[in-house]
Design a protein around this motif. Structure first.
Motif, PDB file in Angstrom:
ATOM      1  N   ILE A  69      10.166 -86.466  94.906  1.00 47.47           N
ATOM      2  CA  ILE A  69       8.872 -86.635  94.228  1.00 47.47           C
ATOM      3  C   ILE A  69       7.884 -87.344  95.151  1.00 47.47           C
ATOM      4  O   ILE A  69       6.731 -86.924  95.278  1.00 47.47           O
ATOM      5  N   GLU A  70       8.329 -88.422  95.810  1.00 53.21           N
ATOM      6  CA  GLU A  70       7.447 -89.138  96.745  1.00 53.21           C
ATOM      7  C   GLU A  70       7.009 -88.214  97.887  1.00 53.21           C
ATOM      8  O   GLU A  70       5.845 -88.197  98.273  1.00 53.21           O
ATOM      9  N   ALA A  71       7.958 -87.438  98.415  1.00 53.48           N
ATOM     10  CA  ALA A  71       7.642 -86.511  99.512  1.00 53.48           C
ATOM     11  C   ALA A  71       6.695 -85.416  99.044  1.00 53.48           C
ATOM     12  O   ALA A  71       5.804 -84.999  99.796  1.00 53.48           O
ATOM     13  N   LEU A  72       6.860 -84.963  97.825  1.00 51.21           N
ATOM     14  CA  LEU A  72       5.990 -83.921  97.277  1.00 51.21           C
ATOM     15  C   LEU A  72       4.535 -84.383  97.274  1.00 51.21           C
ATOM     16  O   LEU A  72       3.642 -83.657  97.729  1.00 51.21           O
ATOM     17  N   PHE A  73       4.282 -85.581  96.802  1.00 52.10           N
ATOM     18  CA  PHE A  73       2.914 -86.108  96.783  1.00 52.10           C
ATOM     19  C   PHE A  73       2.373 -86.296  98.200  1.00 52.10           C
ATOM     20  O   PHE A  73       1.249 -85.896  98.510  1.00 52.10           O
ATOM     21  N   LEU A  74       3.182 -86.904  99.069  1.00 53.77           N
ATOM     22  CA  LEU A  74       2.731 -87.176 100.428  1.00 53.77           C
ATOM     23  C   LEU A  74       2.439 -85.883 101.180  1.00 53.77           C
ATOM     24  O   LEU A  74       1.354 -85.712 101.738  1.00 53.77           O
ATOM     25  N   TYR A  75       3.384 -84.969 101.179  1.00 50.32           N
ATOM     26  CA  TYR A  75       3.212 -83.758 101.976  1.00 50.32           C
ATOM     27  C   TYR A  75       2.214 -82.785 101.356  1.00 50.32           C
ATOM     28  O   TYR A  75       1.576 -82.021 102.087  1.00 50.32           O
ATOM     29  N   SER A  76       2.031 -82.822 100.066  1.00 46.68           N
ATOM     30  CA  SER A  76       0.960 -82.017  99.462  1.00 46.68           C
ATOM     31  C   SER A  76      -0.393 -82.470  99.988  1.00 46.68           C
ATOM     32  O   SER A  76      -1.248 -81.649 100.326  1.00 46.68           O
ATOM     33  N   ALA A  77      -0.573 -83.777 100.062  1.00 46.24           N
ATOM     34  CA  ALA A  77      -1.824 -84.318 100.593  1.00 46.24           C
ATOM     35  C   ALA A  77      -1.961 -83.994 102.082  1.00 46.24           C
ATOM     36  O   ALA A  77      -3.046 -83.631 102.547  1.00 46.24           O
ATOM     37  N   PHE A  78      -0.866 -84.120 102.848  1.00 49.17           N
ATOM     38  CA  PHE A  78      -0.907 -83.770 104.273  1.00 49.17           C
ATOM     39  C   PHE A  78      -1.324 -82.313 104.467  1.00 49.17           C
ATOM     40  O   PHE A  78      -2.192 -82.006 105.278  1.00 49.17           O
ATOM     41  N   PHE A  79      -0.693 -81.399 103.731  1.00 42.71           N
ATOM     42  CA  PHE A  79      -1.014 -79.978 103.897  1.00 42.71           C
ATOM     43  C   PHE A  79      -2.444 -79.670 103.459  1.00 42.71           C
ATOM     44  O   PHE A  79      -3.117 -78.844 104.067  1.00 42.71           O
ATOM     45  N   ASP A  80      -2.906 -80.329 102.402  1.00 42.05           N
ATOM     46  CA  ASP A  80      -4.289 -80.143 101.975  1.00 42.05           C
ATOM     47  C   ASP A  80      -5.247 -80.617 103.072  1.00 42.05           C
ATOM     48  O   ASP A  80      -6.233 -79.949 103.374  1.00 42.05           O
ATOM     49  N   CYS A  81      -4.929 -81.742 103.669  1.00 40.57           N
ATOM     50  CA  CYS A  81      -5.749 -82.283 104.759  1.00 40.57           C
ATOM     51  C   CYS A  81      -5.764 -81.331 105.950  1.00 40.57           C
ATOM     52  O   CYS A  81      -6.826 -81.026 106.495  1.00 40.57           O
ATOM     53  N   VAL A  82      -4.601 -80.842 106.336  1.00 44.45           N
ATOM     54  CA  VAL A  82      -4.502 -79.929 107.478  1.00 44.45           C
ATOM     55  C   VAL A  82      -5.269 -78.639 107.196  1.00 44.45           C
ATOM     56  O   VAL A  82      -6.016 -78.150 108.044  1.00 44.45           O
ATOM     57  N   GLU A  83      -5.109 -78.109 105.995  1.00 47.77           N
ATOM     58  CA  GLU A  83      -5.807 -76.871 105.637  1.00 47.77           C
ATOM     59  C   GLU A  83      -7.325 -77.068 105.664  1.00 47.77           C
ATOM     60  O   GLU A  83      -8.068 -76.225 106.148  1.00 47.77           O
ATOM     61  N   CYS A 168      -3.850-105.335 105.139  1.00 50.28           N
ATOM     62  CA  CYS A 168      -3.722-104.171 106.020  1.00 50.28           C
ATOM     63  C   CYS A 168      -4.719-103.093 105.610  1.00 50.28           C
ATOM     64  O   CYS A 168      -5.324-103.152 104.545  1.00 50.28           O
ATOM     65  N   LEU A 169      -4.851-102.112 106.466  1.00 50.52           N
ATOM     66  CA  LEU A 169      -5.731-100.987 106.213  1.00 50.52           C
ATOM     67  C   LEU A 169      -4.860 -99.767 105.914  1.00 50.52           C
ATOM     68  O   LEU A 169      -3.898 -99.503 106.640  1.00 50.52           O
ATOM     69  N   THR A 170      -5.168 -99.059 104.842  1.00 49.21           N
ATOM     70  CA  THR A 170      -4.464 -97.813 104.557  1.00 49.21           C
ATOM     71  C   THR A 170      -5.437 -96.661 104.733  1.00 49.21           C
ATOM     72  O   THR A 170      -6.597 -96.737 104.357  1.00 49.21           O
ATOM     73  N   VAL A 171      -4.921 -95.612 105.349  1.00 51.55           N
ATOM     74  CA  VAL A 171      -5.700 -94.413 105.602  1.00 51.55           C
ATOM     75  C   VAL A 171      -5.048 -93.292 104.809  1.00 51.55           C
ATOM     76  O   VAL A 171      -3.828 -93.113 104.863  1.00 51.55           O
ATOM     77  N   GLY A 172      -5.855 -92.547 104.066  1.00 55.08           N
ATOM     78  CA  GLY A 172      -5.286 -91.491 103.246  1.00 55.08           C
ATOM     79  C   GLY A 172      -6.211 -90.315 103.079  1.00 55.08           C
ATOM     80  O   GLY A 172      -7.250 -90.200 103.741  1.00 55.08           O
ATOM     81  N   TRP A 173      -5.816 -89.462 102.170  1.00 56.55           N
ATOM     82  CA  TRP A 173      -6.553 -88.234 101.904  1.00 56.55           C
ATOM     83  C   TRP A 173      -6.683 -88.086 100.394  1.00 56.55           C
ATOM     84  O   TRP A 173      -5.674 -88.023  99.686  1.00 56.55           O
ATOM     85  N   LYS A 174      -7.910 -88.082  99.909  1.00 54.49           N
ATOM     86  CA  LYS A 174      -8.197 -87.926  98.478  1.00 54.49           C
ATOM     87  C   LYS A 174      -7.376 -88.898  97.621  1.00 54.49           C
ATOM     88  O   LYS A 174      -6.864 -88.550  96.571  1.00 54.49           O
TER      89      LYS A 174
END
Length: 187
Positions: A69-83, A168-174
């Motif tokens: 579940i954690e990987a699903l959220f993380l990698y969905s955001a990664f793929f959306d960012c890459v796309e 700390c600073l967090t960097v993310g996507w949406k």
């Protein structure tokens, strides 16, 4: 990493030392002896500051369902960012997707010693570094402001998120955090 010693680093007594650790500690979470050895060497060289850049995700659970579940959220955001960011860069996108695939395979398809990369969130790193007498150093508000200004310079920058999480600073996507960057010093 377990064989590194302070003597190999050839540091002069009057030399200022800064340790920059980008995405390296997560590779040793599954090998605690290596991580402990590295931290001992780092402490002994007495760095002025240690900068840590890591994936900010809790993907180290022994439970497959939680990791999935954690990987699903993380990698969905990664793929959306890459796309979004690399839609016209087919070769670069394919290379980046291959890297993401390896990360997914490591989290979902590997168990035990086969799972070499163990991403953990900043809260885990905070507890870990506290064991070594390290304190987190905050980034200035102006650095966060400047980071946001830089992100806005890119067409897709409006989708990136730059937030403070404690010091700390967090960097993310949406809104989904990808990375944390933190600064530490020994007491």
């Amino acid at each position: 990493m377990i064989e590194i010693t302070e003597q190999q680093l050839e540091i002069e007594d009057d030399e200022t030392v800064v340790v920059y650790a980008p995405y390296v500690l997560r590779n040793m979470v599954s090998r605690p002896a290596c991580l402990e050895s590295l931290m001992s060497v780092i402490r002994n060289i007495k760095p002025t500051i240690m900068i840590v850049l890591e994936v900010d995700a809790n993907l180290n659970s022994s439970s497959f369902a939680i990791r999935f579940i954690e990987a699903l959220f993380l990698y969905s955001a990664f793929f959306d960012c890459v796309e979004t960011c690399l839609k016209d860069e087919i070769t670069a996108r394919m290379a980046f997707e291959a890297i993401l695939f390896e990360g997914i395979r490591n989290i979902v398809a590997a168990e035990g010693g086969e799972r070499t990369v163990r991403n953990v969130g900043i809260e885990v790193w905070r507890r870990f570094f506290a064991r070594y007498g390290m304190v987190e150093i905050g980034f200035s508000e102006s650095s966060l402001y400047q980071a946001r200004l830089v992100a806005r310079e890119f067409a897709s920058g409006k989708f990136s998120t730059l937030d403070a999480n404690g010091k700390c600073l967090t960097v993310g996507w949406k809104g989904t955090p990808f990375h944390s960057i933190s600064a530490w010093r020994f007491l």
